[in-house]
Design an enzyme around this catalytic site. Structure first.
Site, mmCIF file in Angstrom:
data_model
loop_
_atom_site.group_PDB
_atom_site.id
_atom_site.type_symbol
_atom_site.label_atom_id
_atom_site.label_comp_id
_atom_site.label_asym_id
_atom_site.label_seq_id
_atom_site.Cartn_x
_atom_site.Cartn_y
_atom_site.Cartn_z
ATOM 1 N N ARG A 16 -43.555 -16.716 -78.572
ATOM 2 C CA ARG A 16 -43.114 -17.328 -77.462
ATOM 3 C C ARG A 16 -44.095 -18.061 -76.690
ATOM 4 O O ARG A 16 -43.857 -18.966 -75.796
ATOM 5 C CB ARG A 16 -42.450 -16.407 -76.357
ATOM 6 C CG ARG A 16 -41.099 -16.018 -76.772
ATOM 7 C CD ARG A 16 -40.576 -14.462 -75.869
ATOM 8 N NE ARG A 16 -41.154 -13.647 -76.227
ATOM 9 C CZ ARG A 16 -41.000 -12.427 -75.492
ATOM 10 N NH1 ARG A 16 -40.448 -12.424 -74.184
ATOM 11 N NH2 ARG A 16 -41.451 -11.131 -75.827
ATOM 12 N N GLU A 157 -35.145 1.526 -75.423
ATOM 13 C CA GLU A 157 -35.704 0.116 -75.392
ATOM 14 C C GLU A 157 -34.562 -0.503 -74.873
ATOM 15 O O GLU A 157 -33.400 -0.169 -75.088
ATOM 16 C CB GLU A 157 -35.964 -0.445 -76.817
ATOM 17 C CG GLU A 157 -37.285 -0.210 -77.320
ATOM 18 C CD GLU A 157 -38.473 -0.295 -76.288
ATOM 19 O OE1 GLU A 157 -38.712 -1.457 -76.052
ATOM 20 O OE2 GLU A 157 -39.238 0.596 -75.631
ATOM 21 N N ALA A 365 -80.879 -42.705 -56.407
ATOM 22 C CA ALA A 365 -79.505 -42.846 -56.781
ATOM 23 C C ALA A 365 -79.278 -43.479 -58.075
ATOM 24 O O ALA A 365 -80.120 -44.562 -58.204
ATOM 25 C CB ALA A 365 -78.819 -43.565 -55.686
ATOM 26 N N TYR A 372 -79.472 -39.360 -75.581
ATOM 27 C CA TYR A 372 -78.720 -39.553 -76.750
ATOM 28 C C TYR A 372 -78.532 -40.768 -77.350
ATOM 29 O O TYR A 372 -78.252 -41.681 -76.600
ATOM 30 C CB TYR A 372 -77.152 -38.944 -76.334
ATOM 31 C CG TYR A 372 -76.508 -38.867 -77.774
ATOM 32 C CD1 TYR A 372 -76.830 -37.895 -78.487
ATOM 33 C CD2 TYR A 372 -75.119 -39.450 -77.741
ATOM 34 C CE1 TYR A 372 -76.077 -37.699 -79.753
ATOM 35 C CE2 TYR A 372 -74.296 -39.144 -78.834
ATOM 36 C CZ TYR A 372 -74.431 -38.514 -79.770
ATOM 37 O OH TYR A 372 -73.983 -38.388 -80.939
HETATM 38 C C1 UD1 Z 1 -43.002 -3.110 -75.433
HETATM 39 C C2 UD1 Z 1 -42.336 -1.268 -75.204
HETATM 40 C C3 UD1 Z 1 -41.491 -1.599 -74.130
HETATM 41 C C4 UD1 Z 1 -42.352 -1.840 -72.788
HETATM 42 C C5 UD1 Z 1 -43.038 -3.231 -73.195
HETATM 43 C C6 UD1 Z 1 -44.070 -3.337 -71.847
HETATM 44 C C7 UD1 Z 1 -42.177 -0.495 -77.572
HETATM 45 C C8 UD1 Z 1 -41.353 -0.289 -78.687
HETATM 46 N N1 UD1 Z 1 -41.750 -1.293 -76.427
HETATM 47 O O1 UD1 Z 1 -41.835 -3.945 -75.778
HETATM 48 O O2 UD1 Z 1 -40.948 -0.271 -74.138
HETATM 49 O O3 UD1 Z 1 -41.401 -1.682 -71.645
HETATM 50 O O4 UD1 Z 1 -43.720 -3.297 -74.214
HETATM 51 O O5 UD1 Z 1 -44.595 -4.707 -72.054
HETATM 52 O O6 UD1 Z 1 -43.276 -0.278 -77.525
HETATM 53 N N2 UD1 Z 1 -47.763 -5.294 -81.612
HETATM 54 C C9 UD1 Z 1 -48.526 -4.847 -82.635
HETATM 55 N N3 UD1 Z 1 -47.747 -4.839 -83.654
HETATM 56 C C10 UD1 Z 1 -46.478 -4.702 -83.827
HETATM 57 C C11 UD1 Z 1 -45.696 -4.960 -82.685
HETATM 58 C C12 UD1 Z 1 -46.390 -5.205 -81.338
HETATM 59 O O7 UD1 Z 1 -49.617 -5.081 -82.484
HETATM 60 O O8 UD1 Z 1 -46.017 -4.540 -84.933
HETATM 61 C C13 UD1 Z 1 -48.536 -5.491 -80.121
HETATM 62 C C14 UD1 Z 1 -48.199 -6.584 -79.662
HETATM 63 O O9 UD1 Z 1 -49.144 -7.694 -80.143
HETATM 64 C C15 UD1 Z 1 -48.252 -6.535 -77.958
HETATM 65 C C16 UD1 Z 1 -47.825 -5.083 -78.039
HETATM 66 O O10 UD1 Z 1 -47.731 -4.241 -79.186
HETATM 67 O O11 UD1 Z 1 -49.592 -6.797 -77.621
HETATM 68 C C17 UD1 Z 1 -46.396 -4.647 -77.425
HETATM 69 O O12 UD1 Z 1 -45.490 -5.595 -78.254
HETATM 70 P P1 UD1 Z 1 -44.434 -6.456 -77.860
HETATM 71 O O13 UD1 Z 1 -43.620 -6.878 -78.973
HETATM 72 O O14 UD1 Z 1 -44.645 -7.393 -76.841
HETATM 73 O O15 UD1 Z 1 -43.384 -5.269 -77.273
HETATM 74 P P2 UD1 Z 1 -42.360 -5.465 -75.997
HETATM 75 O O16 UD1 Z 1 -40.865 -5.887 -76.763
HETATM 76 O O17 UD1 Z 1 -42.614 -6.318 -74.902
HETATM 77 MG MG MG Z 2 -44.588 -7.621 -74.695
#
Ligand code: UD1
Ligand code: MG
Length: 449
Positions: A16, A157, A365, A372
């Protein structure tokens, strides 16, 4: 010795954001988001036993931003639970009793909140998981915290929640403090039978409850929990961070005449009794000494400023600028990779680059160091007490000795000895009465027409 380890999840590209840069590298107050998180963790009272950052493949730039902390690679983004599993090898021989899981896209989280979570983990009921909860104005998208008589029972979730569960205002901020002994056994049992088809970290709550373990919620302020998923949220994080930095600067003894117009980097250092006028930007790597007066509309980056210096309005200090005690840098002056020694004055419309300006020298001034030639950069050395006349071009490499004077409008291409006068102007000629005759001649020409 500390008993806490930390895992920072940063493998997501952040679709996004619509960016070629991994999401967690987008800066807030001049520092990548993930580096905010690792810095906050590293500064925790009592320290951390270790810290590992989970990154995606081809994210060497993220690894570099969090060095020297080790990274673990999540080859496929199969969910937050799967992401934490990738840290297993790095944590294998860890003596930690608690593992903190934090998201790399949550830059505003404070050490105080994390400490409260670690303390809660050590509570009487020996909770398997402590979850950071908050009550956002708009809870849609967040995991909902389902609580009962024994504390936290499950996290559902948003996409998987029923209407009744979606009505719950208490949400998962994405930070957990987990019993280190149970973390990986619990994660192994997480499945992906859910709306996203992902391995959810959040499922470990229900699994721990089924084992008869307690789970608890620590609540925090919404402002801290902002997870950045879009450029709009990035701007919101910047706003909140700038407000914090402005407050901190004032609490530490700086006057900000119009705080809402001053922009800091997280590493900006201000001395005591510094006054900052309106519309000033501090880029990364700026240190300002005591009693410095910064007038409006200045821009600084990678610069060191000594005590009692006056800057601006409209001064620009670029990387390597070292402005020493009591010097004056005035309007529309740019300083790059140059030392301006104590008491020197560079007051108007000047470029000083790759140079030294000696103590108490006066730069007129419109002086330009011509550093360069289209290929290389060359040094200009101006001695102590030298006087450079207005509109002088100093063609580097060149040296002006101590106490020398350069006449206004000169182009200096050879070294000027100490205490000498150097002047390169063409001689002035003067024709008495010429202007009167000129005007009479022109008047006749115009009448004839
Ligand atoms: C997640 C939480 C949700 C919480 C929200 C808060 C889960 C399943 N859900 O949802 O409950 O309310 O954050 O902001 O945990 N990431 C990885 N590998 C992956 C997926 C994600 O490293 O395979 C990392 C992303 O880079 C990010 C973080 O985990 O930094 C959260 O992932 P994101 O996809 O933003 O989770 P949300 O859907 O926001
Ligand atoms: Mg998130």
């Amino acid at each position: 010795m500390t008993k806490t380890a930390a895992v920072v999840l940063s493998a997501g590209m952040g679709t996004r954001m619509k960016s070629d840069l991994p999401k967690v590298l987008h800066p807030v107050a001049g520092r990548p988001m993930v580096a905010h998180v690792t810095a906050t963790l590293a500064a925790l009272e009592g320290g951390l036993e270790r810290l590992v950052v989970v990154i995606g493949p081809d994210m060497e730039a993220v690894a570099k931003a969090v060095a020297p902390h080790p990274t673990a690679i999540q080859a496929k983004r199969l969910g937050t639970g799967h992401a934490v599993l990738q840290a297993r090898e790095v944590l294998m021989d860890s003596a930690a009793d608690t593992v903190l899981v934090v998201y790399g896209d949550t830059p505003l989280i404070t050490g105080e909140t994390l400490s409260r979570m670690i303390a809660a983990r050590k509570g009487n009921e020996d909770p398997a998981v402590v979850v950071l909860g908050f009550r956002p104005a708009d809870p849609s998208g967040y995991g909902r915290l389902v609580t009962g008589a024994d504390g936290l029972d499950a996290i559902i979730e948003h996409k998987d929640a029923t209407e009744a569960q979606r009505a719950i205002g208490l949400c998962n901020a994405g930070v957990m403090a987990i019993d280190a002994k149970r973390l990986f056994p619990l994660l192994e049992r997480v499945g992906k039978d859910n709306a996203k088809g992902e391995y959810y970290l959040t499922d470990i709550i229900a699994l721990a409850r089924a084992e008869g373990r307690a789970c608890v919620v620590v609540e925090g302020a919404e402002e801290e929990m902002l997870g950045v998923n879009s450029r709009l949220e990035l701007a919101e994080a910047e706003r909140i961070c700038q407000d914090r930095l402005r407050r901190e600067a004032m609490e530490n003894g700086a006057t900000l005449v119009a705080p809402e117009t001053v922009f800091f980097s997280v590493d900006t250092v201000l001395g005591r009794d510094v006054t900052v006028g309106p519309f000033v930007t501090f880029g990364p790597g700026v240190t300002i000494g005591d009693r410095v007066e910064i007038k409006g509309f200045c821009h600084f980056e990678g610069a060191t400023v000594g005590p009692g210096v006056t800057l601006g309005p409209y001064a620009r200090l670029r990387p390597g600028a070292d402005v020493q005690e009591g010097a004056h840098i005035g309007n529309f002056v740019e300083i790059k990779k140059a030392t301006v020694e104590p008491g020197a004055k560079v007051n108007h419309l000047t470029y000083i680059g790759d140079a030294r300006v000696g103590a108490k020298a006066n730069i007129g001034a419109g002086t330009i160091t011509c550093n360069y030639d289209g290929f290389g950069k060359y040094h200009t050395d101006i001695g102590a007490g030298a006087f450079i006349g207005s509109n002088t071009a100093l063609v580097a490499p060149v040296t002006v000795g101590d106490g020398a004077i350069v006449g206004a409008g000169s182009t200096i291409v050879r070294d000027v000895p100490a205490d000498a006068l150097a002047i390169t102007r063409a001689d002035q000629t003067c024709r008495e009465g010429w202007a009167v005759k000129f005007r009479q001649r022109m008047a006749r020409v115009i009448v004839k027409k």
